[in-house]
Write an enzyme that holds these catalytic residues in place. Structure first.
Site, short mmCIF file in Angstrom:
data_model
loop_
_atom_site.label_atom_id
_atom_site.label_comp_id
_atom_site.label_asym_id
_atom_site.label_seq_id
_atom_site.Cartn_x
_atom_site.Cartn_y
_atom_site.Cartn_z
N SER A 146 -5.27 -0.31 -0.80
CA SER A 146 -3.98 0.38 -0.72
C SER A 146 -3.73 1.15 -2.00
CB SER A 146 -2.85 -0.64 -0.51
OG SER A 146 -1.58 -0.04 -0.69
N TYR A 160 1.84 -8.03 -3.05
CA TYR A 160 0.90 -7.27 -2.22
C TYR A 160 0.12 -6.30 -3.11
CZ TYR A 160 -0.89 -3.86 1.12
OH TYR A 160 -1.71 -3.02 1.83
#
Length: 280
Positions: A146, A160
């Site tokens: 990501s 995250y």
């Protein structure tokens, strides 16, 4: 049936994984190349649907329902794929779980589950497939990470972002280890770094998809930064192109809007963080 490639997609029941299966199979049909496609996730019904969507005369599929947070299940995926197709060309780690929590609110369980899902699942895949690629003499590992693992600009995704940063670092270290070995010149390792993608990811995070009251968290949202969501097909086309590339790139940011963001972050982290400061 002689296959050009055998590709394993971990996390293939929905989102990018299911979309990638469909895109790869269509690409194989267009190029008149036969492939084996192994689809892995916990949800068997959804996996079967993804396999049906990818079905054509040029794509042979194998569905393996498995919880890849357990190392023995990842080993089982490897063994079943070899038994069915007798080779593995590409392994795609595509498991991810989000969380909405500020740093000071994180619990031990929050951290454990983020590492277990976002890091260990990929680590198991790396540790199982790379020795095989060494023996085979070629292969391609792809880890779906990501942009937040590189530029943590959405602060309520703190853990995250941290877990994806860990994945990025492990992937880079693996790549550097392999490049030091002359026998591994045909083994490629690619990190894919998407931003927002039009999937159900945000609906499945731990906690609210977005904190109901950002002021309660005393943290900003994403400031004046890109909020454009890419389609699944946009991202899958980029990944498919990477798989087809004989000399694939080491890292790929799927959203071109992120290029100035990344440049700005690494040029001056302090100035970048000031842009995140909430207006007074």
């Amino acid at each position: 049936m002689s296959l050009n490639k055998v590709i394993i997609i971990i996390g293939a029941s929905s989102g990018i994984g299911a979309g990638l299966a469909r895109y790869i199979s269509n690409d194989a049909k267009n190029q008149l190349k036969k492939i084996g496609l192994v689809l892995v996730a916990r949800r068997e019904n959804e996996l079967n649907q993804a396999a049906n969507n990818a079905k054509n005369d040029y794509c042979s599929t194998l569905v393996i329902p498995a919880d890849v947070t357990k190392r023995e299940n990842v080993e089982k995926i490897f063994q079943e794929t070899k038994l069915k197709f007798n080779k593995i060309s590409c392994w795609v780690n595509n498991v991810g779980l989000g969380i909405s929590r500020s740093v000071l609110d994180l619990t031990d369980d929050d951290i454990d589950i983020m590492i277990r899902v976002n890091v260990k699942t990929a680590l198991y895949g790396m540790q199982i497939i790379i020795p095989y690629f060494r023996q085979q003499g070629y292969g391609h590992l792809i880890n779906i990470s990501s942009i937040l693992g590189r530029v943590p600009y959405t602060t309520f995704r703190s853990m995250y972002s941290a877990s994806k940063a860990t994945l990025n670092s492990l992937t880079t270290n693996l790549r550097m280890e392999l490049q030091a070995e002359p026998c591994c010149e045909k083994i490629h390792v690619t990190t894919i770094l998407p931003g927002m993608v039009a999937t159900d990811f945000a609906m499945n995070v731990i906690g609210d998809s977005v904190p109901k009251s950002l002021t309660d968290y005393k943290i900003p949202f994403i400031g004046p930064f890109p909020r454009t969501s890419q389609t699944i097909d946009d991202v899958c086309k980029i990944i498919c192109d990477v798989i087809n590339n004989e000399h694939p790139p080491r890292e790929v940011y799927t959203n071109p809007e992120h290029k100035p963001l990344i440049k700005q972050y690494f040029e001056n982290v302090g100035n970048f963080e000031l842009l995140l400061k909430p207006p007074s």
